[in-house]
Design a protein around this motif. Structure first.
Motif, mmCIF file in Angstrom:
data_model
loop_
_atom_site.group_PDB
_atom_site.id
_atom_site.type_symbol
_atom_site.label_atom_id
_atom_site.label_comp_id
_atom_site.label_asym_id
_atom_site.label_seq_id
_atom_site.Cartn_x
_atom_site.Cartn_y
_atom_site.Cartn_z
ATOM 1 N N LYS A 207 13.681 43.192 6.392
ATOM 2 C CA LYS A 207 13.649 42.873 4.956
ATOM 3 C C LYS A 207 12.200 42.830 4.454
ATOM 4 O O LYS A 207 11.890 43.323 3.368
ATOM 5 C CB LYS A 207 14.390 41.559 4.687
ATOM 6 C CG LYS A 207 15.919 41.752 4.782
ATOM 7 C CD LYS A 207 16.682 40.683 4.077
ATOM 8 C CE LYS A 207 18.184 40.939 4.148
ATOM 9 N NZ LYS A 207 18.732 41.560 2.940
ATOM 10 N N LYS B 165 14.983 39.611 9.424
ATOM 11 C CA LYS B 165 13.836 39.103 8.662
ATOM 12 C C LYS B 165 12.733 40.161 8.591
ATOM 13 O O LYS B 165 12.172 40.422 7.521
ATOM 14 C CB LYS B 165 13.288 37.819 9.317
ATOM 15 C CG LYS B 165 14.087 36.587 8.951
ATOM 16 C CD LYS B 165 13.693 35.371 9.757
ATOM 17 C CE LYS B 165 12.348 34.801 9.404
ATOM 18 N NZ LYS B 165 12.088 33.541 10.139
ATOM 19 N N SER C 46 16.512 38.292 -4.967
ATOM 20 C CA SER C 46 17.612 37.333 -4.785
ATOM 21 C C SER C 46 17.178 36.090 -4.001
ATOM 22 O O SER C 46 17.713 35.015 -4.222
ATOM 23 C CB SER C 46 18.787 38.030 -4.092
ATOM 24 O OG SER C 46 18.330 38.797 -3.008
ATOM 25 N N SER C 47 16.215 36.235 -3.103
ATOM 26 C CA SER C 47 15.725 35.063 -2.363
ATOM 27 C C SER C 47 14.449 35.431 -1.625
ATOM 28 O O SER C 47 14.140 36.619 -1.441
ATOM 29 C CB SER C 47 16.766 34.612 -1.323
ATOM 30 O OG SER C 47 16.768 35.536 -0.244
ATOM 31 N N LEU D 232 18.511 37.650 14.028
ATOM 32 C CA LEU D 232 17.885 37.047 12.838
ATOM 33 C C LEU D 232 16.455 37.558 12.661
ATOM 34 O O LEU D 232 16.026 37.913 11.554
ATOM 35 C CB LEU D 232 17.896 35.518 12.960
ATOM 36 C CG LEU D 232 17.201 34.760 11.818
ATOM 37 C CD1 LEU D 232 17.855 35.061 10.476
ATOM 38 C CD2 LEU D 232 17.200 33.254 12.093
ATOM 39 N N SER E 23 22.540 40.014 1.632
ATOM 40 C CA SER E 23 21.611 38.974 1.177
ATOM 41 C C SER E 23 21.669 37.816 2.164
ATOM 42 O O SER E 23 22.515 37.784 3.070
ATOM 43 C CB SER E 23 21.964 38.482 -0.233
ATOM 44 O OG SER E 23 23.006 37.536 -0.163
ATOM 45 N N VAL E 24 20.819 36.849 1.938
ATOM 46 C CA VAL E 24 20.800 35.660 2.795
ATOM 47 C C VAL E 24 22.172 34.977 2.813
ATOM 48 O O VAL E 24 22.535 34.322 3.799
ATOM 49 C CB VAL E 24 19.671 34.704 2.330
ATOM 50 C CG1 VAL E 24 19.989 34.100 0.959
ATOM 51 C CG2 VAL E 24 19.406 33.616 3.342
ATOM 52 N N GLU E 25 22.944 35.168 1.749
ATOM 53 C CA GLU E 25 24.266 34.530 1.654
ATOM 54 C C GLU E 25 25.159 34.915 2.840
ATOM 55 O O GLU E 25 26.026 34.150 3.254
ATOM 56 C CB GLU E 25 24.980 34.937 0.353
ATOM 57 C CG GLU E 25 24.215 34.672 -0.918
ATOM 58 C CD GLU E 25 24.031 33.193 -1.200
ATOM 59 O OE1 GLU E 25 24.851 32.394 -0.715
ATOM 60 O OE2 GLU E 25 23.038 32.842 -1.858
ATOM 61 N N ASP E 26 24.964 36.117 3.359
ATOM 62 C CA ASP E 26 25.800 36.547 4.487
ATOM 63 C C ASP E 26 25.670 35.594 5.680
ATOM 64 O O ASP E 26 26.603 35.449 6.478
ATOM 65 C CB ASP E 26 25.415 37.972 4.928
ATOM 66 C CG ASP E 26 25.906 39.025 3.946
ATOM 67 O OD1 ASP E 26 26.619 38.664 2.988
ATOM 68 O OD2 ASP E 26 25.555 40.207 4.127
ATOM 69 N N PHE E 27 24.518 34.956 5.791
ATOM 70 C CA PHE E 27 24.310 34.023 6.908
ATOM 71 C C PHE E 27 25.039 32.693 6.699
ATOM 72 O O PHE E 27 25.092 31.865 7.598
ATOM 73 C CB PHE E 27 22.807 33.780 7.128
ATOM 74 C CG PHE E 27 22.115 34.949 7.780
ATOM 75 C CD1 PHE E 27 21.993 35.024 9.166
ATOM 76 C CD2 PHE E 27 21.613 35.999 7.019
ATOM 77 C CE1 PHE E 27 21.374 36.106 9.768
ATOM 78 C CE2 PHE E 27 20.996 37.081 7.611
ATOM 79 C CZ PHE E 27 20.872 37.148 8.992
ATOM 80 N N PHE F 88 14.067 35.022 1.460
ATOM 81 C CA PHE F 88 14.503 35.631 2.724
ATOM 82 C C PHE F 88 14.653 37.142 2.541
ATOM 83 O O PHE F 88 14.240 37.927 3.395
ATOM 84 C CB PHE F 88 15.847 35.008 3.127
ATOM 85 C CG PHE F 88 16.392 35.524 4.424
ATOM 86 C CD1 PHE F 88 16.071 34.917 5.631
ATOM 87 C CD2 PHE F 88 17.248 36.620 4.448
ATOM 88 C CE1 PHE F 88 16.579 35.394 6.833
ATOM 89 C CE2 PHE F 88 17.758 37.112 5.640
ATOM 90 C CZ PHE F 88 17.425 36.493 6.841
ATOM 91 N N ASP F 89 15.251 37.536 1.409
ATOM 92 C CA ASP F 89 15.507 38.962 1.173
ATOM 93 C C ASP F 89 14.263 39.710 0.708
ATOM 94 O O ASP F 89 14.106 40.892 1.004
ATOM 95 C CB ASP F 89 16.616 39.112 0.123
ATOM 96 C CG ASP F 89 17.942 38.582 0.632
ATOM 97 O OD1 ASP F 89 18.400 39.096 1.671
ATOM 98 O OD2 ASP F 89 18.500 37.644 0.034
#
Ligand SMILES: Cc1cc2nc3c(=O)[nH]c(=O)nc-3n(C[C@H](O)[C@H](O)[C@H](O)COP(=O)(O)OP(=O)(O)OC[C@H]3O[C@@H](n4cnc5c(N)ncnc54)[C@H](O)[C@@H]3O)c2cc1C
Length: 488
Positions: A426, A423, A237-238, A419, A394-398, A240-241
């Motif tokens: 993940k 990171k 998904s990203s 954070l 997912s990063v979207e939560d941030f 970050f994830d």
């Protein structure tokens, strides 16, 4: 001047046929399934161009600076230098790219060192291999190989799979070359390579001669079809994830040859079953290519140790004696792998005028790695607990202040802020348990062949005489008569 990332990128834009997610794609270099991995390898070539002293040597063919993996080692120092170059490239990816472009050149170098195998069979085929090696070296080509027949039904012979061309076989020959049809399993990094070396590692009977082939082919050649597995890069998904899957998914693909014409100048073995496996284990190919594998494996275990250390710092367990016991054991295992890799460079054997790692060390390293890796990963999973699962979706939560507040409140750590904890966890999951991480376990268990074959190679190459001599020495001192006499 050495090859750069942009040279490499241009070379991949060749119109090859790649199939994924129900369609044939035109431009795999920029496709979301592959583009980041392609850029990762481009970065390796840029590093090579910027570090030519470390990474390259001057090709005797055209005077260009090319990767050291193409060099035939004329001294132990040459072997050490190439090993350090393998290590330097592996460090750029934490060892997560298995089939980096320094692997298959090492196999070709090993074949060149044992070229008498082909010379004795047919000087024309030996010349084809020599010429191909020189061409590939002078152009510093990125290569992959497919040397195993598709799994099918392993209880049956290659020609007895219900489809004559289930595995790659010859259809026809003429004055220009041969036409081949059928499949080879798992060209790792096929989407990252320009050309493919094809061979057969599976056992073949004399009557399987139509499958007994070795050749090299550009992956853009008409009729070559690259059937990609699911792309972990695309499904991530990203970054970050999935910080590893998004940059290091080297891909594996089934390669289907749909009546592909191979000119004689690129055919190395033709209808000779007894030579196919020998090309790898009777020349120095397996010895040389596994020096690269063990450099990469050394780096990967070091990376995983970094994950384990940060994990346990983050969860506050690092000072528990039981946790240090596990960390210490893992560190010891990683050191032993590195020790074996270094012994492959420092205690080589001479073959003709060249220096190669000892076969006994190479096979002990590959077979040990196959069982070590799953255990190593499992032990780190044991240290991780549920922290690698208890994570924002997912990063979207941030991006949602309400959720961020809850993340801040719940992702506490002994060593970092919320954070930082998210990171790290993940990344740890991507290394240990994601589809990407899990594929790596399968890779380490199988890339060098099935474990029972590696064990047979260890059996065949170990110096049994040195061991049995010690036992026999003691036995020769043991006398029934003397012992009975001593009891009286
Ligand atoms: C991630 C990944 C990447 C790969 N990349 C490449 C690549 O780039 N190029 C390439 O050519 N190949 C590649 N391979 C293929 C690899 O070489 C094969 O997986 C390996 O040789 C084993 O063959 P197989 O998968 O058909 O397993 P099998 O031969 O079917 O073996 C699977 C298991 O079945 C049992 N078994 C099978 N036959 C026997 C037997 N005769 N006696 C006893 N037990 C037996 C064993 O338990 C064995 O471990 C890759 C594989 C993986 C998983």
């Amino acid at each position: 001047m050495s090859r750069t990332g942009s040279d490499y990128l241009a070379s991949l834009r060749d119109g090859r046929a790649v199939y994924i997610n129900g369609e044939r794609i035109d431009n795999h270099v920029d496709h979301p399934a592959f583009r980041n991995a392609v850029q990762t390898v481009a970065g390796m070539y840029d590093y090579q161009a910027q570090n030519q002293e470390l990474m390259t040597f001057r090709s005797p063919g055209n005077g260009k600076q090319v990767n050291l993996a193409w060099q035939l080692p004329s001294s132990q120092e040459d072997l050490v230098r190439r090993g350090e170059a393998h290590l330097a490239w592996a460090r750029l990816t934490g060892g997560w790219i298995g089939r980096s472009p320094d692997h298959v050149p090492a196999a070709l170098v090993g074949m060149m060192i044992g070229i008498e195998l082909l010379e004795n069979y047919d000087p024309a085929r030996a010349k084809a291999l020599r010429d191909y090696y020189a061409y590939a070296r002078d152009n510093d080509l990125a290569l992959t190989y497919t040397i195993v027949n598709p799994q099918g039904d392993r209880s049956r012979n290659v020609g007895d799979q219900g489809n004559k061309y289930h595995s790659l076989g010859v259809v026809d020959e003429d004055a220009e070359g041969i036409t081949v049809r059928g499949a080879k399993m798992l060209g790792t990094s096929a989407v990252l390579a320009q050309e493919c070396l094809v061979g057969v590692q599976n056992p073949l009977r004399p009557e399987d001669d139509m499958y007994a082939l070795s050749f090299a082919v550009p992956l853009a050649q008409k009729g070559v079809k690259i059937l990609s597995r699911r792309s972990y890069e695309q499904s991530a998904s990203s970054a970050f994830d999935y910080p590893l899957a998004t940059r290091f998914d080297e891909n594996d693909a089934l390669i289907y040859f749909d009546d592909v014409k191979i000119p004689w100048e690129r055919v190395f073995i033709y209808r000779r079953p007894e030579l196919c496996g020998a090309l790898f284990h009777q020349t120095a190919a397996e010895q040389m290519m596994n020096l690269q594998s063990q450099a990469r494996f050394t780096v990967k275990l070091q990376f995983l140790l970094g994950v384990a250390r940060r994990l346990t710092e983050t969860t506050g367990t690092v000072n528990f004696p039981a946790v240090q016991d596990t960390l210490g054991r893992l560190a010891g295992q990683a050191m032993a792998v590195e020790g074996n890799f270094r012994a492959m460079m420092l205690d080589p054997t001479q073959r003709g005028e060249f220096y190669v790692p000892k076969a006994s060390r190479v096979y002990s390293a590959t077979s040990a790695g196959q069982s070590l890796y799953p255990e190593f990963v499992n032990d780190i999973r044991g240290l991780a607990g549920g922290g690698v699962i208890m994570l924002p979706s997912s990063v979207e939560d941030f991006g949602n202040p309400e959720i961020v507040e809850m993340i801040e409140a719940t992702q506490r750590s002994a060593a970092t802020d919320p954070l930082g904890r998210v990171k790290l966890m993940k990344l740890a999951w991507d290394a240990l348990g994601s589809e990407f991480g899990s594929r790596h376990t399968q890779y380490e268990m199988f890339y060098s062949g099935p474990p029972f074959v590696q064990h047979m190679r260890c059996f065949g190459n170990y110096d049994w005489n040195a061991s049995t001599a010690m036992v026999d020495n003691i036995l020769s001192d043991v006398s029934l008569e003397a012992s009975l006499g001593a009891r009286k």
